[in-house]
Write an enzyme that holds these catalytic residues in place. Structure first.
Site, PDB file in Angstrom:
ATOM      1  N   CYS A   6       4.112   1.575  12.057  1.00 50.80           N
ATOM      2  CA  CYS A   6       4.817   2.660  11.538  1.00 50.80           C
ATOM      3  C   CYS A   6       5.356   3.787  12.574  1.00 50.80           C
ATOM      4  O   CYS A   6       6.550   4.141  12.276  1.00 50.80           O
ATOM      5  CB  CYS A   6       3.963   3.223  10.507  1.00 50.80           C
ATOM      6  SG  CYS A   6       2.642   4.072  10.874  1.00 50.80           S
ATOM      7  N   GLN A   8      -6.121  -1.273   5.410  1.00 51.98           N
ATOM      8  CA  GLN A   8      -7.239  -2.108   6.678  1.00 51.98           C
ATOM      9  C   GLN A   8      -8.427  -2.453   6.318  1.00 51.98           C
ATOM     10  O   GLN A   8      -9.040  -2.965   7.243  1.00 51.98           O
ATOM     11  CB  GLN A   8      -6.812  -1.062   7.820  1.00 51.98           C
ATOM     12  CG  GLN A   8      -5.632  -0.745   8.147  1.00 51.98           C
ATOM     13  CD  GLN A   8      -4.982  -1.663   9.060  1.00 51.98           C
ATOM     14  OE1 GLN A   8      -5.552  -2.772   9.237  1.00 51.98           O
ATOM     15  NE2 GLN A   8      -3.485  -1.684   9.040  1.00 51.98           N
ATOM     16  N   ALA A  57      -1.683  -6.845   0.497  1.00 54.01           N
ATOM     17  CA  ALA A  57      -1.826  -8.427   0.941  1.00 54.01           C
ATOM     18  C   ALA A  57      -1.669  -8.799   2.191  1.00 54.01           C
ATOM     19  O   ALA A  57      -2.214  -9.481   2.925  1.00 54.01           O
ATOM     20  CB  ALA A  57      -1.226  -9.291  -0.108  1.00 54.01           C
ATOM     21  N   HIS A  58      -0.791  -8.205   3.001  1.00 52.93           N
ATOM     22  CA  HIS A  58      -0.513  -8.622   4.434  1.00 52.93           C
ATOM     23  C   HIS A  58      -1.193  -8.340   5.527  1.00 52.93           C
ATOM     24  O   HIS A  58      -1.145  -8.828   6.501  1.00 52.93           O
ATOM     25  CB  HIS A  58       1.176  -8.472   4.662  1.00 52.93           C
ATOM     26  CG  HIS A  58       1.434  -6.974   5.107  1.00 52.93           C
ATOM     27  ND1 HIS A  58       1.499  -6.702   6.300  1.00 52.93           N
ATOM     28  CD2 HIS A  58       1.800  -5.661   4.196  1.00 52.93           C
ATOM     29  CE1 HIS A  58       1.773  -5.149   6.503  1.00 52.93           C
ATOM     30  NE2 HIS A  58       1.879  -4.767   5.408  1.00 52.93           N
ATOM     31  N   ASN A  68      -5.977   2.666  10.770  1.00 48.64           N
ATOM     32  CA  ASN A  68      -5.076   1.278  11.241  1.00 48.64           C
ATOM     33  C   ASN A  68      -4.888   1.764  12.757  1.00 48.64           C
ATOM     34  O   ASN A  68      -4.655   0.475  13.333  1.00 48.64           O
ATOM     35  CB  ASN A  68      -3.736   1.482  10.549  1.00 48.64           C
ATOM     36  CG  ASN A  68      -2.982   2.813  10.547  1.00 48.64           C
ATOM     37  OD1 ASN A  68      -3.640   3.840   9.999  1.00 48.64           O
ATOM     38  ND2 ASN A  68      -1.889   2.878  10.925  1.00 48.64           N
ATOM     39  N   THR A  76      10.074  -7.190 -13.065  1.00 48.34           N
ATOM     40  CA  THR A  76       9.540  -8.474 -13.069  1.00 48.34           C
ATOM     41  C   THR A  76       8.566  -8.650 -12.137  1.00 48.34           C
ATOM     42  O   THR A  76       8.757  -8.509 -10.824  1.00 48.34           O
ATOM     43  CB  THR A  76      10.833  -9.520 -13.025  1.00 48.34           C
ATOM     44  OG1 THR A  76      11.701  -9.323 -13.909  1.00 48.34           O
ATOM     45  CG2 THR A  76      10.156 -10.921 -13.149  1.00 48.34           C
ATOM     46  N   ALA A 112       0.763  -1.049  -0.046  1.00 51.24           N
ATOM     47  CA  ALA A 112      -0.032  -0.026   0.130  1.00 51.24           C
ATOM     48  C   ALA A 112       0.805   1.388   0.057  1.00 51.24           C
ATOM     49  O   ALA A 112       0.480   2.215  -0.705  1.00 51.24           O
ATOM     50  CB  ALA A 112      -0.823   0.084   1.171  1.00 51.24           C
ATOM     51  N   THR A 113       1.981   1.229   0.541  1.00 54.08           N
ATOM     52  CA  THR A 113       3.025   2.343   0.615  1.00 54.08           C
ATOM     53  C   THR A 113       3.349   2.736  -0.856  1.00 54.08           C
ATOM     54  O   THR A 113       3.065   3.983  -1.301  1.00 54.08           O
ATOM     55  CB  THR A 113       4.417   2.077   1.483  1.00 54.08           C
ATOM     56  OG1 THR A 113       3.681   1.731   2.624  1.00 54.08           O
ATOM     57  CG2 THR A 113       5.121   3.453   1.472  1.00 54.08           C
TER      58      THR A 113
HETATM   59  C1  LIG Z   1      -3.845   2.621   6.742  1.00 51.04           C
HETATM   60  C2  LIG Z   1      -2.503   1.819   6.104  1.00 51.04           C
HETATM   61  N1  LIG Z   1      -2.000   2.366   4.726  1.00 51.04           N
HETATM   62  C3  LIG Z   1      -0.939   1.876   4.461  1.00 51.04           C
HETATM   63  C4  LIG Z   1      -0.050   0.977   4.984  1.00 51.04           C
HETATM   64  C5  LIG Z   1       1.244   0.376   4.480  1.00 51.04           C
HETATM   65  O1  LIG Z   1       1.048  -0.641   3.796  1.00 51.04           O
HETATM   66  P1  LIG Z   1       2.352  -1.578   3.264  1.00 51.04           P
HETATM   67  O2  LIG Z   1       2.776  -2.218   4.629  1.00 51.04           O
HETATM   68  O3  LIG Z   1       1.653  -2.514   2.356  1.00 51.04           O
HETATM   69  O4  LIG Z   1       3.329  -0.520   2.785  1.00 51.04           O
HETATM   70  C6  LIG Z   1      -0.443   0.407   6.402  1.00 51.04           C
HETATM   71  C7  LIG Z   1       0.381  -0.649   7.030  1.00 51.04           C
HETATM   72  O5  LIG Z   1       0.494  -0.484   8.189  1.00 51.04           O
HETATM   73  C8  LIG Z   1      -1.749   0.824   6.723  1.00 51.04           C
HETATM   74  O6  LIG Z   1      -2.374   0.425   8.096  1.00 51.04           O
END
Ligand SMILES: Cc1ncc(COP(=O)(O)O)c(C=O)c1O
Length: 385
Positions: A329, A185, A206-207, A157, A245, A78-79
């Site tokens: 984070c 989330q 995905a995680h 989150n 890739t 997501a980042t």
């Molecule tokens: C709301 C939210 N956005 C973005 C992220 C970042 O996701 P990723 O770990 O896949 O980069 C997180 C992960 O903690 C999240 O909770």
């Protein structure tokens, strides 16, 4: 390193264990007998098979959010999706963009927008309500026809608060702007239909839904694809939006996680709601614990708890519960959570706050264990006074 046999996991919002069915699907992409080809090697069957698996996974992710498969772009999480959406949009704009966001967003959004602000774009934050919600009326007060893009998360989150995206999207579109949603989330926990909700760009990971780390996707509404400039250049993969890739095993894992979520979302939600209610009932019998943003619409898997006694947290964190003193984070930065201070907690109160999050594998026995640990921590703390 996990060395406590009794340590119980209550940090599903940080990450989830990978579902066994996902692991099995991923393993089939790795060995010499497996689907290990490069999905871009279309001159032979190994590559074509890998390409077919990647496209099946893309269709699975798309299906979970009601999108067309070719509007899904693989990223590392997501980042990266959020960086691609926001920087990619700003890059194709004719002049400076005006962005609107909230102070409760993930750092992936806030830091990306802060970077864009140093490049001449304007970023405005809307204020959350006293209950910790991001409301349509706060957006209405801030948005104008000069706004280019609004970026808001669907589920917070740290607090578990749920934003009414359909209501937000209507306001965004009537101002002529576009909407980016961070759904990291929310994916797999709440139903998402990008058309019904009016989402233009959406970040996924995905995680957080029992898939592997290091893979995510960006949804781009077809009419906006030409407005997003790729940020990683190379072989022109992913319609030129993201070269490199493709990680077949990760992608297949994310596809399988989404396929499982599509069929188990209701059962998971019911299970977690029951656990959450039981946890809240137990907490109500312990003095001095406040559930943050309790009055806002929330999903049940994430609870933010502030304890009255400053001595409580060390007892709690050294105990048998794997909880988060803040989001993963923010833990990395060591600073008080911007989300907690964003809803009005002092830095000191933020330092007395823990996030507890449940998931598919949490059990009633875990809840009872957690309540016992919290009671013990409160007793130890009071005895130490
Ligand atoms: C709301 C939210 N956005 C973005 C992220 C970042 O996701 P990723 O770990 O896949 O980069 C997180 C992960 O903690 C999240 O909770």
């Amino acid at each position: 390193m996990r060395n406590e046999h009794r340590l119980r996991y209550f940090d599903y919002s940080a990450t989830t264990p990978v579902d066994a069915r996902v692991i099995e699907a991923m393993m089939q992409c790795l060995g010499v007998e497996g689907c290990f080809g490069n999905p871009a090697s279309t001159s032979h069957a190994f590559g074509l098979e890998a390409r077919a698996w990647v496209e099946q996974a893309r269709a699975r992710v798309a299906s979970l959010i009601g999108a067309a498969p070719d509007s899904i772009f693989w990223t590392s999480g997501a980042t990266e999706s959020t960086n691609l959406a926001l920087k990619g949009f700003a890059e194709t704009a004719r002049g400076p963009c005006r962005f609107i966001t909230s102070p409760l967003e993930h750092k992936a959004t806030l830091d990306t927008l802060a970077t864009l602000a140093t490049r001449g774009h304007t970023v405005t934050c809307i204020q959350p309500s006293p209950s910790g919600a991001i409301t349509a009326s706060a957006l209405s007060d801030t948005i104008s026809d000069a706004t280019s893009l609004v970026s808001l998360m669907m589920v917070n989150n740290e607090l578990g608060t749920l934003t009414d995206i359909a209501e937000i999207a209507a306001i965004v579109h009537s101002a002529g702007a576009i909407l980016h949603v961070d759904a990291a989330q929310a994916l797999g926990k709440v139903p998402i239909d990008v058309d019904r909700l009016g989402i233009d760009l959406m970040s996924m990971s995905a995680h957080k839904l029992y898939g592997p780390k290091g893979i995510g996707a960006l949804y781009v509404r077809p009419e906006w694809i030409a407005r997003i400039a790729g940020q990683i250049h190379g072989g022109g993969h992913e319609q030129g939006l993201r070269s490199g890739t493709l990680a077949t095993h990760q992608i297949v894992g994310m596809g399988m996680a989404c396929e499982i979520a599509a069929s188990s979302m209701d059962a998971d939600a019911r299970h977690i709601e029951t656990l959450s209610q039981s946890f809240l009932d137990g907490l109500a019998e312990i003095d001095g614990i406040t559930v943050n943003a309790r009055a806002a619409r929330r999903i049940p898997n994430t609870l933010s708890l502030t304890v009255d006694d400053p001595g409580f947290l060390p007892f709690m964190l050294s105990g048998d519960l794997a909880v988060s003193s803040t989001s993963a984070c923010n833990s990395a930065s060591g600073r008080p959570s911007h989300v907690l201070t964003g809803i009005g907690l002092s830095p000191e109160a933020a330092s007395r706050t823990v996030r507890i999050s449940f998931g598919r594998y949490s059990t009633q026995a875990d809840i009872e264990f957690a309540l016992r640990c919290i009671r013990t921590a409160v007793d130890q703390c009071r005895a130490a006074r």
